[in-house]
Design a protein around this motif. Sequence first.
Motif, short mmCIF file in Angstrom:
data_model
loop_
_atom_site.label_atom_id
_atom_site.label_comp_id
_atom_site.label_asym_id
_atom_site.label_seq_id
_atom_site.Cartn_x
_atom_site.Cartn_y
_atom_site.Cartn_z
N ILE A 55 0.83 -1.20 0.00
CA ILE A 55 0.00 0.00 0.00
C ILE A 55 0.87 1.26 0.00
CG2 ILE A 55 -1.68 1.32 1.36
CD1 ILE A 55 -2.88 -1.36 2.23
N PRO A 213 -7.14 0.68 1.90
CA PRO A 213 -6.65 -0.64 1.46
C PRO A 213 -7.56 -1.29 0.44
CG PRO A 213 -6.49 -0.43 3.83
CD PRO A 213 -7.29 0.74 3.36
N CYS A 217 -5.94 -2.01 -3.24
CA CYS A 217 -5.62 -3.42 -3.46
C CYS A 217 -6.58 -4.11 -4.42
CB CYS A 217 -5.58 -4.16 -2.12
SG CYS A 217 -4.23 -3.59 -1.04
#
Length: 220
Positions: A55, A213, A217
Motif C-alpha cells: 500500500i 486498502p 488493493c
Amino acid sequence: MVRVNWCCGILVAIAIGQGVLPVETIQASPWDSILESFSRRPKPPLGGRSEFCAISPRRLPDGIESTSGDRLLFVWNGMISKIEVHAEGVGAPLWSQVVKLDARQAEYTGSPLIAGARYEWWIFNRFAVNETKPTFRVPFQVIESSERERVTLELAELNSQIRDPKKWVSAEEWSRKRSQYFVSQGLFVDAMREILSVQRPSQELRTIWQQIPIELCKRG
C-alpha cells in the motif's frame, strides 16, 4: 409538518400533507477528496495470485514512489514474516524487522534516509517455499535536497497558517491539511504516514483507514 429522519449521515426531510417533495442532503466527509486521490492510484495487475498488497510505498507502472522524509511508514495488506530496507543494488539490508502475523504497518527506524537516494523495500512471505528470499521488492526514492528544502519551507508556512490563534484546530484537522498538501505534491507515502498518525480518529477517518486498502488493493 416536516419529519426529519437521520440515518447513516444522510438527512431526509419528508413533508407530510403539504405536497413538498422529499429532499436528501448527503453530508460529505472532509476526508473524501483525499480518499478519491488515493483511489485513483495504480492498482495491482489483473491475474496476480498473491494475497499481499503493498500500500505504501507501492510499485508504480511508470515511475517510482517518492518520499520527502528520512523516515517513513510501511503499510501493506496480507500476511508476511519480515521486511527489509536496502539501498538500491545492495544485498545487505540497512534495516530489517520481523513482523507479527496480524501486522499491517511498520515504522522505519533505521539510519536516516539520504536525499536523492534510491532504496528498495523487500517483503518476505512466511508461506514462501524459500523464506530467505524476498517475495516482493518495491523501489522508492527520497526527493532531492532542493526539493526537500522546498517541502520543508512550505510545510512550515502551512503550519503557521494552521496555528491561527483565533481558531482552534484539532489534531485530526491538522493532519488532514498536511495530508492534502502531500497529495498535491504527489508524495503519497508522506500523506499515508500523516493519515495514520492521528491518535484519536473520528468515525470519518476510521472509514478512510478501512477504504484506502480496499481501493488500492483492487486488481486493476
